[in-house]
Design a protein around this motif. Structure first.
Motif, short mmCIF file in Angstrom:
data_model
loop_
_atom_site.label_atom_id
_atom_site.label_comp_id
_atom_site.label_asym_id
_atom_site.label_seq_id
_atom_site.Cartn_x
_atom_site.Cartn_y
_atom_site.Cartn_z
N GLN A 244 0.79 -1.23 0.00
CA GLN A 244 0.00 0.00 0.00
C GLN A 244 0.83 1.28 0.00
OE1 GLN A 244 -3.46 -0.16 -0.58
NE2 GLN A 244 -2.69 -2.22 -0.96
N GLU A 245 2.15 1.16 -0.20
CA GLU A 245 2.94 2.37 -0.43
C GLU A 245 2.49 3.01 -1.75
OE1 GLU A 245 7.12 1.77 -0.42
OE2 GLU A 245 7.23 1.27 1.71
N ILE A 246 2.48 4.33 -1.78
CA ILE A 246 2.01 5.06 -2.95
C ILE A 246 3.18 5.38 -3.87
CG2 ILE A 246 0.93 7.24 -3.72
CD1 ILE A 246 -0.59 7.14 -0.96
N PHE A 247 2.96 5.19 -5.15
CA PHE A 247 3.99 5.48 -6.15
C PHE A 247 3.39 6.38 -7.23
CE2 PHE A 247 5.97 4.44 -10.28
CZ PHE A 247 7.28 4.84 -10.01
N VAL A 248 4.15 7.42 -7.60
CA VAL A 248 3.71 8.37 -8.62
C VAL A 248 4.76 8.44 -9.73
CG1 VAL A 248 3.23 10.80 -9.11
CG2 VAL A 248 2.37 9.78 -7.01
N ASN B 52 -5.24 9.91 0.65
CA ASN B 52 -5.34 11.02 -0.29
C ASN B 52 -4.36 12.15 0.02
OD1 ASN B 52 -7.33 9.84 -1.89
ND2 ASN B 52 -8.99 10.61 -0.62
N LEU B 53 -4.10 12.34 1.33
CA LEU B 53 -3.09 13.33 1.71
C LEU B 53 -1.71 12.89 1.25
CD1 LEU B 53 -2.17 15.88 3.21
CD2 LEU B 53 -2.14 14.53 5.33
N MET B 54 -1.37 11.62 1.45
CA MET B 54 -0.06 11.12 1.02
C MET B 54 0.08 11.19 -0.50
SD MET B 54 2.12 10.53 3.30
CE MET B 54 3.32 9.69 2.27
N GLU B 55 -1.00 10.89 -1.23
CA GLU B 55 -0.97 11.03 -2.70
C GLU B 55 -0.61 12.47 -3.09
OE1 GLU B 55 -4.27 9.89 -5.08
OE2 GLU B 55 -4.21 7.79 -4.48
N LEU B 56 -1.25 13.42 -2.43
CA LEU B 56 -0.98 14.83 -2.72
C LEU B 56 0.49 15.17 -2.47
CD1 LEU B 56 -1.86 17.80 -3.28
CD2 LEU B 56 -2.48 17.95 -0.86
N LEU B 57 1.00 14.78 -1.31
CA LEU B 57 2.38 15.10 -0.94
C LEU B 57 3.38 14.47 -1.90
CD1 LEU B 57 2.15 14.62 2.95
CD2 LEU B 57 1.99 16.76 1.68
N ILE B 58 3.12 13.21 -2.29
CA ILE B 58 4.06 12.50 -3.17
C ILE B 58 4.00 13.07 -4.59
CG2 ILE B 58 4.58 10.24 -4.19
CD1 ILE B 58 3.71 9.01 -1.48
N MET B 59 2.79 13.44 -5.05
CA MET B 59 2.69 14.08 -6.37
C MET B 59 3.44 15.40 -6.40
SD MET B 59 -1.10 13.49 -7.98
CE MET B 59 -2.00 14.03 -6.55
N VAL B 60 3.29 16.18 -5.34
CA VAL B 60 4.00 17.47 -5.26
C VAL B 60 5.51 17.24 -5.27
CG1 VAL B 60 4.48 19.45 -3.76
CG2 VAL B 60 2.12 18.71 -4.13
N ASP B 61 5.98 16.24 -4.51
CA ASP B 61 7.41 15.94 -4.49
C ASP B 61 7.92 15.54 -5.88
OD1 ASP B 61 9.86 15.44 -2.71
OD2 ASP B 61 9.67 13.52 -3.75
#
Length: 339
Positions: free
Chosen positions: A47-51, A75-84
């Protein structure tokens, strides 16, 4: 100063339908195709998020559309990782478009040894590399001050005012705007001023968390069509109880206008069975099939307002112009006609 590059949109999984609607509206305004940046936002087995962004974004003005609604942490982690990912890909400016700002209800220490989670989330967003935030109806206005970067907080009340004028044409003198609690009076007063209606308050008292002991109506609602106004509807317990109390006090009808339809747990069932004739929410949170199927729940689109706000930010023009009903009439062309 006008931007050189075109605005580019990218979306996470939280509300893809809203992101696509914003892109369509921007295409209409720009007279050219505006598409979401091609990317994949996926999860590994643990379940780690990858972008991964498939397009070149170097030097681009990026707008990340991602409400931090349920599941809020994902959804918060998705936002942070997309921004990164965008920051490391040399995007020139990153604006986080957060139609629903999660954790906003934890905006102060109500008792000892509790967090101020809204401030923590603000820190995370800023540290990830966001340059600007665009959001809708923050639960508490002071959350804007939790950020050390520009925050544009749009309001649903002018859109609600348009919708009320359209759906209650010829009945405006019968309307009464109601705040479901003392804390929401400022929000209710704002809408009441826009539609020139009187204001009433439902004062609730709790004996313990999650249980409402008593509700009292402040103001005469007899013979009135009552419109309850609030920013968040979660389990709908308070809302349905307030509607019952208003009817017991002589109201002829009860309608509700709520910005963010969280609608968790038994909410939809409660609303369907309640005395409320209608509940109007925005699509800041992607509605479930159950919400869409509910006979007395109606959804007002926010894409026209967000599309215009993004274009105004990109152009360096005023976002506060969208606080006025007259500005929104042409943006929502075809939906609402004012006499």
């Amino acid at each position: 100063m006008a931007a050189i590059t075109e605005p580019k949109l990218i979306s996470g999984n939280a509300n893809l339908s809203l992101a696509k609607a914003i892109a369509r509206r921007m295409s209409m305004h720009r007279g050219m195709s505006v598409n979401l940046v091609d990317a994949r936002v996926e999860r590994f087995n643990d379940q780690e998020i990858f972008v991964e962004v498939f397009e070149n974004v170097r030097g681009e003005d990026m707008y990340v559309i991602q409400p931090t609604s349920n599941p809020a942490n994902d959804n918060l982690m998705e936002l942070l990782i997309m921004v990164d990912a965008l920051r490391r890909s040399s995007a020139s400016r990153i604006t986080a478009v957060i139609p629903y700002f999660g954790y906003a209800r934890q905006d102060r220490r109500a008792k000892a040894r509790t967090p101020i989670s809204a401030k923590l989330v603000a820190n995370l967003i800023a540290e990830a590399g966001v340059d600007r935030v665009l959001t809708l109806d923050l639960h508490a206005a002071q959350i804007q001050g939790f950020f050390d970067l520009p925050v544009d907080n749009l309001y649903a009340s002018p859109v609600f005012a348009l919708d009320i004028e359209h759906n209650f044409k010829g009945q405006m003198d019968d309307l009464m705007v109601v705040s479901p609690d003392v804390g929401g009076v400022a929000r209710a007063r704002e809408l009441a001023k826009r539609i020139h209606a009187p204001l009433s308050i439902v004062d609730k008292r709790r004996e313990k968390a999650g249980e409402i002991a008593e509700m009292t109506v402040i103001g005469n609602v007899a013979g009135k069509k009552c419109i309850i106004v609030d920013d968040i509807c979660d389990t709908a317990g308070t809302l349905c109880k307030a509607a019952e109390v208003l009817m017991e006090n002589g109201a002829t009808e009860v309608h509700s206008y709520i910005t963010h339809g969280v609608l968790s747990g038994p909410a939809v069932e409660r609303i369907t069975k309640s005395v409320m004739k209608s509940l109007v929410i925005t699509d800041s949170i992607e509605p479930t099939d159950k919400v869409k199927a509910a006979p007395n729940i109606r959804i007002v689109p926010t894409a026209p307002m967000f599309a215009q706000a993004i274009l105004n930010i990109w152009n360096g023009t005023s976002v506060s112009s969208l606080f006025e009903v007259d500005t929104l009439v042409p943006i929502y062309e075809g939906m609402y006609q004012r006499s």
